[in-house]
Design an enzyme around this catalytic site. Sequence first.
Site, mmCIF file in Angstrom:
data_model
loop_
_atom_site.group_PDB
_atom_site.id
_atom_site.type_symbol
_atom_site.label_atom_id
_atom_site.label_comp_id
_atom_site.label_asym_id
_atom_site.label_seq_id
_atom_site.Cartn_x
_atom_site.Cartn_y
_atom_site.Cartn_z
ATOM 1 N N GLY A 17 0.813 -1.204 0.000
ATOM 2 C CA GLY A 17 0.000 0.000 0.000
ATOM 3 C C GLY A 17 0.844 1.250 0.000
ATOM 4 O O GLY A 17 0.577 2.189 0.743
ATOM 5 N N HIS A 18 1.873 1.244 -0.835
ATOM 6 C CA HIS A 18 2.755 2.400 -0.951
ATOM 7 C C HIS A 18 3.548 2.311 -2.249
ATOM 8 O O HIS A 18 3.483 1.315 -2.960
ATOM 9 C CB HIS A 18 3.704 2.483 0.248
ATOM 10 C CG HIS A 18 4.636 1.314 0.356
ATOM 11 N ND1 HIS A 18 4.319 0.195 1.085
ATOM 12 C CD2 HIS A 18 5.855 1.089 -0.190
ATOM 13 C CE1 HIS A 18 5.325 -0.671 0.991
ATOM 14 N NE2 HIS A 18 6.259 -0.157 0.217
ATOM 15 N N ALA A 19 4.282 3.373 -2.530
ATOM 16 C CA ALA A 19 5.213 3.409 -3.660
ATOM 17 C C ALA A 19 6.549 3.917 -3.135
ATOM 18 O O ALA A 19 6.633 4.449 -2.024
ATOM 19 C CB ALA A 19 4.687 4.326 -4.765
ATOM 20 N N HIS A 20 7.578 3.755 -3.939
ATOM 21 C CA HIS A 20 8.902 4.275 -3.601
ATOM 22 C C HIS A 20 9.355 5.245 -4.672
ATOM 23 O O HIS A 20 9.010 5.101 -5.849
ATOM 24 C CB HIS A 20 9.913 3.132 -3.498
ATOM 25 C CG HIS A 20 9.714 2.272 -2.301
ATOM 26 N ND1 HIS A 20 10.134 2.632 -1.045
ATOM 27 C CD2 HIS A 20 9.119 1.062 -2.159
ATOM 28 C CE1 HIS A 20 9.810 1.689 -0.187
ATOM 29 N NE2 HIS A 20 9.189 0.713 -0.842
ATOM 30 N N ARG A 64 2.258 -0.396 -5.028
ATOM 31 C CA ARG A 64 2.169 -1.845 -4.883
ATOM 32 C C ARG A 64 1.394 -2.213 -3.630
ATOM 33 O O ARG A 64 1.503 -1.546 -2.605
ATOM 34 C CB ARG A 64 3.532 -2.509 -4.876
ATOM 35 C CG ARG A 64 4.348 -2.511 -3.610
ATOM 36 C CD ARG A 64 5.028 -1.241 -3.192
ATOM 37 N NE ARG A 64 5.664 -0.488 -4.228
ATOM 38 C CZ ARG A 64 6.895 -0.675 -4.681
ATOM 39 N NH1 ARG A 64 7.654 -1.564 -4.133
ATOM 40 N NH2 ARG A 64 7.386 0.062 -5.640
#
Length: 106
Positions: A17-20, A64
């Site tokens: 539940g995040h992106a980089h 993702r």
Amino acid sequence: RRVYYLYDVPGGEERGGHAHRVLYQLIVAASGSFDVILDDGRERRIVSLNRPYYGLLVRPGIWRELNNFSSGAVSLVLASELYDENDYIREYSDFLKEKEIPLSNV
């Protein structure tokens, strides 16, 4: 530069539940199976991982989520960088802003 595992994920729970911004990840189902939802802000895809000899390379700038974990699933993650909280985009609306995608297009 970093390796970690996700394990004992309760049924129905999600991880990720995040992106980089910078970090690359290679995600492998070391045991069991799970789905990886990939989202570039315009298109979503689901990749099912269920074999330890397949890996999924997730590049920076991709949202993702991991879900649908089987009982006993273990996710092995090889990360290109050490942990850096500033590299995370944790809110989907912030992710879309960084990608310059208006919320009305989602």
